[in-house]
Scaffold this active site. Structure first.
Site, PDB file in Angstrom:
ATOM      1  N   LYS A  22      45.469  47.050  47.723  1.00  0.00           N
ATOM      2  CA  LYS A  22      45.220  46.650  46.435  1.00  0.00           C
ATOM      3  C   LYS A  22      44.072  47.817  45.908  1.00  0.00           C
ATOM      4  O   LYS A  22      44.404  48.349  44.722  1.00  0.00           O
ATOM      5  CB  LYS A  22      44.746  45.206  46.073  1.00  0.00           C
ATOM      6  CG  LYS A  22      44.290  45.065  44.872  1.00  0.00           C
ATOM      7  CD  LYS A  22      43.926  43.793  44.428  1.00  0.00           C
ATOM      8  CE  LYS A  22      42.347  43.181  45.084  1.00  0.00           C
ATOM      9  NZ  LYS A  22      41.352  43.779  43.976  1.00  0.00           N
ATOM     10  N   ASN A  23      42.979  47.820  46.429  1.00  0.00           N
ATOM     11  CA  ASN A  23      42.076  48.898  45.935  1.00  0.00           C
ATOM     12  C   ASN A  23      42.256  50.288  46.047  1.00  0.00           C
ATOM     13  O   ASN A  23      41.468  51.078  45.627  1.00  0.00           O
ATOM     14  CB  ASN A  23      40.846  48.188  46.460  1.00  0.00           C
ATOM     15  CG  ASN A  23      40.296  46.966  46.046  1.00  0.00           C
ATOM     16  OD1 ASN A  23      40.868  46.247  44.990  1.00  0.00           O
ATOM     17  ND2 ASN A  23      39.331  46.165  46.610  1.00  0.00           N
ATOM     18  N   ARG A  93      39.361  43.469  36.007  1.00  0.00           N
ATOM     19  CA  ARG A  93      38.303  44.454  35.408  1.00  0.00           C
ATOM     20  C   ARG A  93      38.565  45.960  35.815  1.00  0.00           C
ATOM     21  O   ARG A  93      38.139  46.758  35.427  1.00  0.00           O
ATOM     22  CB  ARG A  93      36.853  44.077  36.290  1.00  0.00           C
ATOM     23  CG  ARG A  93      36.590  42.661  36.036  1.00  0.00           C
ATOM     24  CD  ARG A  93      35.227  42.663  36.654  1.00  0.00           C
ATOM     25  NE  ARG A  93      34.229  43.410  36.244  1.00  0.00           N
ATOM     26  CZ  ARG A  93      33.815  44.697  36.762  1.00  0.00           C
ATOM     27  NH1 ARG A  93      34.465  45.005  37.772  1.00  0.00           N
ATOM     28  NH2 ARG A  93      33.177  45.648  36.183  1.00  0.00           N
ATOM     29  N   CYS A 117      32.719  38.514  35.919  1.00  0.00           N
ATOM     30  CA  CYS A 117      33.571  37.526  36.562  1.00  0.00           C
ATOM     31  C   CYS A 117      32.724  36.933  37.493  1.00  0.00           C
ATOM     32  O   CYS A 117      31.553  36.854  37.457  1.00  0.00           O
ATOM     33  CB  CYS A 117      34.252  38.439  37.370  1.00  0.00           C
ATOM     34  SG  CYS A 117      33.722  39.137  39.011  1.00  0.00           S
ATOM     35  N   ARG A 122      28.724  42.670  36.917  1.00  0.00           N
ATOM     36  CA  ARG A 122      29.752  43.727  37.120  1.00  0.00           C
ATOM     37  C   ARG A 122      29.421  44.975  35.689  1.00  0.00           C
ATOM     38  O   ARG A 122      30.644  44.956  35.318  1.00  0.00           O
ATOM     39  CB  ARG A 122      31.128  43.395  37.196  1.00  0.00           C
ATOM     40  CG  ARG A 122      31.296  42.098  38.154  1.00  0.00           C
ATOM     41  CD  ARG A 122      31.460  42.503  39.632  1.00  0.00           C
ATOM     42  NE  ARG A 122      32.286  43.313  39.958  1.00  0.00           N
ATOM     43  CZ  ARG A 122      33.587  43.092  40.462  1.00  0.00           C
ATOM     44  NH1 ARG A 122      34.021  41.764  40.494  1.00  0.00           N
ATOM     45  NH2 ARG A 122      34.714  44.209  40.901  1.00  0.00           N
ATOM     46  N   ASP A 307      33.730  42.529  50.700  1.00  0.00           N
ATOM     47  CA  ASP A 307      35.118  41.608  50.482  1.00  0.00           C
ATOM     48  C   ASP A 307      35.619  40.778  51.528  1.00  0.00           C
ATOM     49  O   ASP A 307      36.669  40.216  51.476  1.00  0.00           O
ATOM     50  CB  ASP A 307      36.240  42.727  50.027  1.00  0.00           C
ATOM     51  CG  ASP A 307      36.002  43.243  48.533  1.00  0.00           C
ATOM     52  OD1 ASP A 307      36.942  44.370  48.162  1.00  0.00           O
ATOM     53  OD2 ASP A 307      35.076  42.882  48.081  1.00  0.00           O
ATOM     54  N   ILE A 329      25.602  43.347  47.670  1.00  0.00           N
ATOM     55  CA  ILE A 329      26.050  43.996  46.859  1.00  0.00           C
ATOM     56  C   ILE A 329      26.508  43.337  45.242  1.00  0.00           C
ATOM     57  O   ILE A 329      26.264  43.786  44.371  1.00  0.00           O
ATOM     58  CB  ILE A 329      27.633  44.357  47.118  1.00  0.00           C
ATOM     59  CG1 ILE A 329      27.797  45.168  48.431  1.00  0.00           C
ATOM     60  CG2 ILE A 329      28.570  45.253  46.211  1.00  0.00           C
ATOM     61  CD1 ILE A 329      27.152  46.416  48.679  1.00  0.00           C
ATOM     62  N   ARG A 399      46.133  37.632  43.415  1.00  0.00           N
ATOM     63  CA  ARG A 399      45.714  38.720  43.029  1.00  0.00           C
ATOM     64  C   ARG A 399      45.771  39.853  43.942  1.00  0.00           C
ATOM     65  O   ARG A 399      45.805  41.102  43.709  1.00  0.00           O
ATOM     66  CB  ARG A 399      44.261  38.616  42.167  1.00  0.00           C
ATOM     67  CG  ARG A 399      44.248  37.763  41.004  1.00  0.00           C
ATOM     68  CD  ARG A 399      42.919  37.824  40.367  1.00  0.00           C
ATOM     69  NE  ARG A 399      42.608  39.233  40.129  1.00  0.00           N
ATOM     70  CZ  ARG A 399      41.460  39.640  39.367  1.00  0.00           C
ATOM     71  NH1 ARG A 399      40.531  38.588  39.164  1.00  0.00           N
ATOM     72  NH2 ARG A 399      41.147  40.982  39.214  1.00  0.00           N
TER      73      ARG A 399
HETATM   74  C1  EPZ Z   1      35.339  47.526  43.725  1.00  0.00           C
HETATM   75  O1  EPZ Z   1      34.846  47.012  42.677  1.00  0.00           O
HETATM   76  C2  EPZ Z   1      36.414  46.892  44.519  1.00  0.00           C
HETATM   77  N1  EPZ Z   1      37.459  46.793  43.582  1.00  0.00           N
HETATM   78  C3  EPZ Z   1      35.802  45.267  44.861  1.00  0.00           C
HETATM   79  O2  EPZ Z   1      36.815  44.729  45.392  1.00  0.00           O
HETATM   80  C4  EPZ Z   1      34.801  45.573  45.907  1.00  0.00           C
HETATM   81  O3  EPZ Z   1      34.131  44.285  46.109  1.00  0.00           O
HETATM   82  C5  EPZ Z   1      33.678  46.608  45.402  1.00  0.00           C
HETATM   83  O4  EPZ Z   1      34.212  47.817  44.986  1.00  0.00           O
HETATM   84  C6  EPZ Z   1      32.477  46.602  46.379  1.00  0.00           C
HETATM   85  O5  EPZ Z   1      33.120  47.455  47.433  1.00  0.00           O
HETATM   86  C7  EPZ Z   1      38.289  47.810  43.364  1.00  0.00           C
HETATM   87  O6  EPZ Z   1      38.312  48.565  44.184  1.00  0.00           O
HETATM   88  C8  EPZ Z   1      39.429  47.448  42.270  1.00  0.00           C
HETATM   89  P1  EPZ Z   1      31.151  48.457  42.668  1.00  0.00           P
HETATM   90  P2  EPZ Z   1      33.675  47.776  41.960  1.00  0.00           P
HETATM   91  O7  EPZ Z   1      31.107  49.319  41.438  1.00  0.00           O
HETATM   92  O8  EPZ Z   1      33.912  49.091  41.839  1.00  0.00           O
HETATM   93  C9  EPZ Z   1      27.094  47.703  40.371  1.00  0.00           C
HETATM   94  C10 EPZ Z   1      38.297  42.623  45.406  1.00  0.00           C
HETATM   95  O9  EPZ Z   1      37.789  41.578  46.116  1.00  0.00           O
HETATM   96  N2  EPZ Z   1      27.355  48.371  39.519  1.00  0.00           N
HETATM   97  O10 EPZ Z   1      31.380  49.027  43.981  1.00  0.00           O
HETATM   98  O11 EPZ Z   1      33.742  47.199  40.515  1.00  0.00           O
HETATM   99  C11 EPZ Z   1      27.639  46.293  40.479  1.00  0.00           C
HETATM  100  O12 EPZ Z   1      27.443  45.129  39.700  1.00  0.00           O
HETATM  101  C12 EPZ Z   1      37.140  43.403  44.789  1.00  0.00           C
HETATM  102  O13 EPZ Z   1      39.277  43.329  45.840  1.00  0.00           O
HETATM  103  C13 EPZ Z   1      26.603  48.498  38.310  1.00  0.00           C
HETATM  104  O14 EPZ Z   1      25.550  48.164  38.217  1.00  0.00           O
HETATM  105  O15 EPZ Z   1      32.421  47.576  42.620  1.00  0.00           O
HETATM  106  C14 EPZ Z   1      27.783  45.817  41.953  1.00  0.00           C
HETATM  107  O16 EPZ Z   1      26.512  45.134  42.125  1.00  0.00           O
HETATM  108  C15 EPZ Z   1      36.266  42.489  44.313  1.00  0.00           C
HETATM  109  N3  EPZ Z   1      26.837  49.548  37.540  1.00  0.00           N
HETATM  110  C16 EPZ Z   1      27.581  47.214  42.887  1.00  0.00           C
HETATM  111  O17 EPZ Z   1      27.210  48.389  41.766  1.00  0.00           O
HETATM  112  C17 EPZ Z   1      27.981  50.253  37.440  1.00  0.00           C
HETATM  113  O18 EPZ Z   1      28.438  50.802  36.530  1.00  0.00           O
HETATM  114  C18 EPZ Z   1      28.905  47.773  43.536  1.00  0.00           C
HETATM  115  O19 EPZ Z   1      29.844  47.565  42.570  1.00  0.00           O
HETATM  116  C19 EPZ Z   1      29.143  49.959  38.596  1.00  0.00           C
HETATM  117  C20 EPZ Z   1      28.616  49.113  39.482  1.00  0.00           C
END
Ligand code: EPZ
Length: 419
Positions: A22-23, A93, A117, A122, A307, A329, A399
């Site tokens: 998916k990702n 998202r 969420c 996020r 995840d 995370i 999802r």
């Molecule tokens: C991706 O989400 C994945 N989704 C998530 O999978 C996964 O849990 C996550 O990466 C971490 O591995 C997809 O790839 C579609 P991040 P993402 O930006 O990119 C903070 C699932 O279950 N952050 O790596 O949204 C954020 O709040 C989903 O399949 C900022 O502060 O996650 C978090 O604490 C859930 N500012 C950390 O970084 C930003 O601009 C990592 O988030 C961006 C992120």
């Protein structure tokens, strides 16, 4: 709303084919916006989030065809609309992934702020800061991001945090920028590498994907290509844990052990046997031995994936001994704890750490899914529990898991969907 009913206690047996990730699918679909030629994807999982992304691309003017093998072809010959509306973005998202491509291709993107969420606030501040560093003008008005640029230019961007979709958004934007972009502290997830592979086959010039420094030399235009989505490492590990928790013996095909070295190492510490082949895995229990509890700390790749945190908590709940599970995370990714406790799990929370004391048996009960991976942990717990577990709000699980009850039923689980 659908529910899933599980009668637990049956050791899983047999073979399961893993779906595409998916990702990896979501950013690669968004990459279709970067060219006016068709992008053809195979091994695309049939998931709600994929349908949502296709719907969003359709609103931008993409022509989409799905063939009988569920291969998807997206042709963004013309982009008629650069708006990603609230009613779509709030359901997924990852819609924010169209932002980089739209600014790069059209010079304009109006994206509803994704909002938080269940698992956390996020924010997308790093996505926006990166686009601004590349020359975009970004304004936030009435819940929308408006990003515009005549043409993006290369920049050296040091990401404050490792962000997966932030890395993907900026990498896609940089493919058509004027000059070189360097992303420092970039995410190393295999899905980032798979996206770079697709972008390079479209004519992009990306080096270093899979490391924390990615170098992108902008080009004038990208062309269409065919790309096979890589296997879903999270689905793979979820099924491994289902087999471990039911003391089953299953083989997983169409997947790659190299994508999940950390989860496999952790699972081996619990005492199961995992045999690896190039594109498959087999897991089975050591004779006369219970699962052993382990400690988990979630980290960016190649560390233990966030995840899989919820699923591993379900496993430790029925293991011998105690394990500490620390989530680093996301700030609120323990929504599954109270539901697991309803099934008899012994878990106490201290800040971002859950202390799990293994119990001999979980007992079935009605529980509620709260987010995608939490719902997976409830399915695993239900498979291991004695008696019946009825899971409500299973739209969360649809999802991210393709036909999960069909795949588990084929492995001998007593599981059914109640509409
Ligand atoms: C991706 O989400 C994945 N989704 C998530 O999978 C996964 O849990 C996550 O990466 C971490 O591995 C997809 O790839 C579609 P991040 P993402 O930006 O990119 C903070 C699932 O279950 N952050 O790596 O949204 C954020 O709040 C989903 O399949 C900022 O502060 O996650 C978090 O604490 C859930 N500012 C950390 O970084 C930003 O601009 C990592 O988030 C961006 C992120």
């Amino acid at each position: 709303m659908d529910k899933i009913l599980i009668r637990g206690g049956i050791p899983l047996q047999g073979t399961v084919e893993i779906s595409g990730a998916k990702n990896a699918t979501l950013p690669t679909l968004a990459a279709a916006l970067l060219t006016d030629e068709p992008l053809r994807l195979t091994h695309v999982p049939h998931l709600r989030d994929v349908t949502t992304m296709l719907e969003l691309l359709g609103q931008h003017g993409a022509n989409i065809t799905v063939d009988e093998q569920l291969g998807v072809e997206i042709a963004c010959t013309q982009i008629s609309n650069t708006l990603a509306p609230y009613d779509l973005v709030r359901t997924m998202r990852a819609s924010v992934l169209v932002m980089g491509p739209l600014v790069a291709r059209c010079g304009d993107a109006r994206i509803s702020l994704p909002g938080g969420c269940a698992i956390g606030s996020r924010p997308v501040n790093l996505h926006l800061a990166g686009l601004e560093a590349m020359g975009a003008e970004v304004q936030l008005t009435s819940g929308y991001i408006h990003a515009k640029a005549k043409r993006l230019h290369g920049a050296r961007i040091v990401l404050d945090l490792v962000t997966v979709t932030g890395t993907e958004n900026l990498m896609m934007a940089a493919t058509l920028a004027d000059g070189r972009t360097i992303l420092e502290n970039a995410a190393c997830e295999p899905e980032v590498t798979d996206l770079a592979l697709c972008l390079n086959s479209m004519g992009a010039c990306i080096r270093g994907a899979g490391t924390s420094t990615i170098v992108i030399d902008g080009v004038e235009r990208l062309h269409g290509t065919r790309h096979d989505i890589l296997p879903d490492r999270i689905e793979t590990a979820t099924f491994l844990m289902a087999a471990a928790m039911t003391r089953g013996d299953i083989t997983l095909t169409n997947t790659s052990p190299t994508l999940l070295e950390s989860p496999i190492a952790k699972l081996r510490q619990t005492g199961v046997i995992i045999e690896e082949q190039a594109n498959s895995l087999r897991i089975y229990p050591k004779p006369d031995s219970r699962l052993r509890a382990v400690n988990i700390k979630t980290c960016p790749y190649p560390g233990f994936p966030t995840d899989l945190q919820a699923q591993m908590m379900a496993l430790v709940s029925v293991a011998e001994g105690s394990g500490a599970i620390t989530e680093t995370i996301f700030e609120n990714r323990f929504m599954h704890v109270s539901e697991l406790q309803r099934l008899g799990a012994d878990i106490s929370l201290q800040g971002n750490t859950a202390l799990v004391r293994g119990v001999p048996k979980l007992h079935g009960a009605p529980v509620m899914a709260t987010d995608l991976r939490a719902s997976a942990s409830l399915v695993l717990a239900g498979l291991a529990a004695e008696g019946e577990t009825l899971i409500s709000r299973v739209y969360h699980i649809d999802r991210g898991y393709e036909r999960i009850e069909e795949k588990l039923m084929a492995l001998g689980a007593n599981i059914q969907r109640l509409s």
